[in-house]
Scaffold this active site. Sequence first.
Site, PDB file in Angstrom:
ATOM      1  N   ARG A 114      -0.645 -64.306 -13.503  1.00  0.00           N
ATOM      2  CA  ARG A 114      -1.696 -64.038 -14.500  1.00  0.00           C
ATOM      3  C   ARG A 114      -2.863 -64.853 -13.995  1.00  0.00           C
ATOM      4  O   ARG A 114      -2.808 -66.071 -13.987  1.00  0.00           O
ATOM      5  CB  ARG A 114      -1.236 -64.470 -15.890  1.00  0.00           C
ATOM      6  CG  ARG A 114      -2.338 -64.493 -16.958  1.00  0.00           C
ATOM      7  CD  ARG A 114      -2.885 -63.103 -17.229  1.00  0.00           C
ATOM      8  NE  ARG A 114      -3.837 -63.123 -18.363  1.00  0.00           N
ATOM      9  CZ  ARG A 114      -5.148 -63.277 -18.255  1.00  0.00           C
ATOM     10  NH1 ARG A 114      -5.704 -63.431 -17.060  1.00  0.00           N
ATOM     11  NH2 ARG A 114      -5.913 -63.270 -19.333  1.00  0.00           N
ATOM     12  N   HIS A 117      -7.949 -68.219 -15.228  1.00  0.00           N
ATOM     13  CA  HIS A 117      -8.870 -67.749 -16.271  1.00  0.00           C
ATOM     14  C   HIS A 117      -9.014 -68.821 -17.351  1.00  0.00           C
ATOM     15  O   HIS A 117      -8.321 -69.831 -17.344  1.00  0.00           O
ATOM     16  CB  HIS A 117      -8.332 -66.453 -16.899  1.00  0.00           C
ATOM     17  CG  HIS A 117      -7.110 -66.660 -17.743  1.00  0.00           C
ATOM     18  ND1 HIS A 117      -5.852 -66.827 -17.216  1.00  0.00           N
ATOM     19  CD2 HIS A 117      -6.947 -66.764 -19.099  1.00  0.00           C
ATOM     20  CE1 HIS A 117      -4.972 -67.005 -18.192  1.00  0.00           C
ATOM     21  NE2 HIS A 117      -5.611 -66.983 -19.349  1.00  0.00           N
ATOM     22  N   HIS A 119     -10.443 -69.047 -21.835  1.00  0.00           N
ATOM     23  CA  HIS A 119     -10.883 -68.293 -23.023  1.00  0.00           C
ATOM     24  C   HIS A 119     -11.284 -69.276 -24.110  1.00  0.00           C
ATOM     25  O   HIS A 119     -10.977 -70.465 -24.026  1.00  0.00           O
ATOM     26  CB  HIS A 119      -9.802 -67.331 -23.533  1.00  0.00           C
ATOM     27  CG  HIS A 119      -8.400 -67.799 -23.282  1.00  0.00           C
ATOM     28  ND1 HIS A 119      -7.821 -68.800 -24.020  1.00  0.00           N
ATOM     29  CD2 HIS A 119      -7.481 -67.429 -22.357  1.00  0.00           C
ATOM     30  CE1 HIS A 119      -6.584 -69.004 -23.570  1.00  0.00           C
ATOM     31  NE2 HIS A 119      -6.349 -68.202 -22.556  1.00  0.00           N
ATOM     32  N   GLU A 123      -4.411 -71.650 -26.451  1.00  0.00           N
ATOM     33  CA  GLU A 123      -3.249 -70.812 -26.127  1.00  0.00           C
ATOM     34  C   GLU A 123      -1.970 -71.622 -26.272  1.00  0.00           C
ATOM     35  O   GLU A 123      -1.771 -72.624 -25.592  1.00  0.00           O
ATOM     36  CB  GLU A 123      -3.385 -70.295 -24.692  1.00  0.00           C
ATOM     37  CG  GLU A 123      -2.144 -69.620 -24.123  1.00  0.00           C
ATOM     38  CD  GLU A 123      -2.382 -69.117 -22.694  1.00  0.00           C
ATOM     39  OE1 GLU A 123      -3.486 -68.598 -22.419  1.00  0.00           O
ATOM     40  OE2 GLU A 123      -1.474 -69.262 -21.852  1.00  0.00           O
ATOM     41  N   HIS A 162      -6.742 -72.153 -16.591  1.00  0.00           N
ATOM     42  CA  HIS A 162      -5.305 -72.261 -16.305  1.00  0.00           C
ATOM     43  C   HIS A 162      -4.800 -71.030 -15.569  1.00  0.00           C
ATOM     44  O   HIS A 162      -5.518 -70.029 -15.428  1.00  0.00           O
ATOM     45  CB  HIS A 162      -4.528 -72.475 -17.602  1.00  0.00           C
ATOM     46  CG  HIS A 162      -4.816 -71.463 -18.675  1.00  0.00           C
ATOM     47  ND1 HIS A 162      -5.904 -71.562 -19.509  1.00  0.00           N
ATOM     48  CD2 HIS A 162      -4.180 -70.318 -19.036  1.00  0.00           C
ATOM     49  CE1 HIS A 162      -5.919 -70.546 -20.342  1.00  0.00           C
ATOM     50  NE2 HIS A 162      -4.889 -69.761 -20.078  1.00  0.00           N
ATOM     51  N   GLU A 188      -6.713 -60.210 -25.203  1.00  0.00           N
ATOM     52  CA  GLU A 188      -6.221 -60.532 -23.857  1.00  0.00           C
ATOM     53  C   GLU A 188      -7.066 -59.841 -22.792  1.00  0.00           C
ATOM     54  O   GLU A 188      -7.067 -60.241 -21.632  1.00  0.00           O
ATOM     55  CB  GLU A 188      -4.743 -60.118 -23.772  1.00  0.00           C
ATOM     56  CG  GLU A 188      -4.041 -60.413 -22.472  1.00  0.00           C
ATOM     57  CD  GLU A 188      -3.981 -61.882 -22.076  1.00  0.00           C
ATOM     58  OE1 GLU A 188      -4.170 -62.745 -22.935  1.00  0.00           O
ATOM     59  OE2 GLU A 188      -3.755 -62.146 -20.879  1.00  0.00           O
ATOM     60  N   HIS A 300       3.726 -72.475 -47.637  1.00  0.00           N
ATOM     61  CA  HIS A 300       3.083 -73.472 -46.773  1.00  0.00           C
ATOM     62  C   HIS A 300       1.733 -73.860 -47.365  1.00  0.00           C
ATOM     63  O   HIS A 300       0.929 -72.984 -47.691  1.00  0.00           O
ATOM     64  CB  HIS A 300       2.917 -72.928 -45.359  1.00  0.00           C
ATOM     65  CG  HIS A 300       4.232 -72.486 -44.785  1.00  0.00           C
ATOM     66  ND1 HIS A 300       5.093 -73.354 -44.154  1.00  0.00           N
ATOM     67  CD2 HIS A 300       4.850 -71.282 -44.806  1.00  0.00           C
ATOM     68  CE1 HIS A 300       6.190 -72.689 -43.803  1.00  0.00           C
ATOM     69  NE2 HIS A 300       6.070 -71.428 -44.183  1.00  0.00           N
ATOM     70  N   HIS A 344       7.732 -67.030 -49.968  1.00  0.00           N
ATOM     71  CA  HIS A 344       8.527 -66.082 -49.173  1.00  0.00           C
ATOM     72  C   HIS A 344       9.896 -66.643 -48.848  1.00  0.00           C
ATOM     73  O   HIS A 344      10.149 -67.843 -48.982  1.00  0.00           O
ATOM     74  CB  HIS A 344       7.786 -65.712 -47.872  1.00  0.00           C
ATOM     75  CG  HIS A 344       7.344 -66.868 -47.033  1.00  0.00           C
ATOM     76  ND1 HIS A 344       6.279 -67.669 -47.375  1.00  0.00           N
ATOM     77  CD2 HIS A 344       7.815 -67.375 -45.863  1.00  0.00           C
ATOM     78  CE1 HIS A 344       6.107 -68.599 -46.457  1.00  0.00           C
ATOM     79  NE2 HIS A 344       7.044 -68.456 -45.527  1.00  0.00           N
TER      80      HIS A 344
HETATM   81 MN    MN Z   1      -4.710 -67.802 -21.094  1.00  0.00          MN
HETATM   82 MN    MN Z   2       7.495 -69.869 -43.983  1.00  0.00          MN
END
Ligand code: MN
Ligand code: MN
Length: 406
Positions: A114, A117, A119, A123, A162, A188, A300, A344
Amino acid sequence: MTEISRRAIIAGGAMAASPALAQSSGPAPLPPRRGAKGADILGPKNPARAAEEPFTLAPPATDHGTMPNLKWSFSDSHMRLEEGGWARQTTVRELPVSKAMAGVNMRLQAGAVREMHWHKEAEWAYMIKGKARITAVDQDGRTFADDVGEGDLWYFPGGIPHSIQGLAADGIDGCEFLLVFDDGGFSEDSTFLLTDWLAHTPKDVLAKNFGLPESAFANIPETELYIFPGPQPGPLSADLTGGAGEIPKTFSHRMLAQEPIRTKGGRVRITDSTVFPASVTIAAALVEVEPGGMRELHWHPNGDEWQYYLSGTGRMTVFGSESKARTFDYQAGDVGYVPYAMGHYIENTGDTTLTVLEMFKSPRYADISLTQWLALTPHPLVQAHTRMDPKLVEALRAAKAPVVPG
Ligand code: MN
Ligand code: MN
């Protein structure tokens, strides 16, 4: 095939073919009935899809109201095919509720890269299978390189350049991994690629910038490489270039090496910035629920939850206030989503371990257990709300049990 024989197959065959569904307490996939309610479908049907979604076709009586869609299967995501691998993504464009985070599923054969690059988004990654060599350089010229395998994580802060390269190891041809980005709008297809920039810079400017003759750039690719076959790298030690030293907080983490929280119904590993200091915008939990067990009722207090189902089958019901509740069925490869603060729970509906990754856009993992809340609130008050037998209110456990047995 006649309609009658088709329906016989749907009613019998489809159920028998799916042990997970046959075992669950849910309704048969067709027709959509619950007690006296519902009727058969006269128009077009999609039996395979209906069998995957029994509680969408015939929801439990407790489901009510209009909830956003909280499920997406990577099988419905466009596959970007390249020499040496592929990539597909589940973003706010596929799953509109998922504004906080986006995911990418990627495969790199051994040697495939990959390309280098960066962004805007951070990530976070989980290695699903196989091995990869990952590299990065930070703003101070400090370097990072590591080989990551199944259950390992990595985290690259936004803007940090990376690379990822598939490795041949243990008889596996490269690797497959899940990436999670801290913005649902991530794409992406719009990352900043080394080759893309070089191809759109005049060669005399490249020569001036690097202090090299223009001829050095005669063979640079005219279009981006994105994923392409490359040579197998040598030993990791040879790829540690030194630079201005190592990055201060490592970009990789061995999640499976963490001792899990064990309960009667399963196991949970929590990885946030307290154990993986580099990961300041994504916190994660790896939840394993044994057959019959359930991820307890909870919510949460710190943001949305982006889920990836790694193995087994599960059923999640999400409570959205205003009498709203909706149930979704999930299987390995699906993405689930829970908007901020919504209650949930997830049941294991199969006969194998249900494994779910839960990610949060937060430096810290946090959840509120419904059981713990009730146990630690004055019991006469809880009794007045629930009209439960006071003795049973006393029996509520005060400790969290993230996964409860069946
Ligand atoms: Mn990346
Ligand atoms: Mn949860």
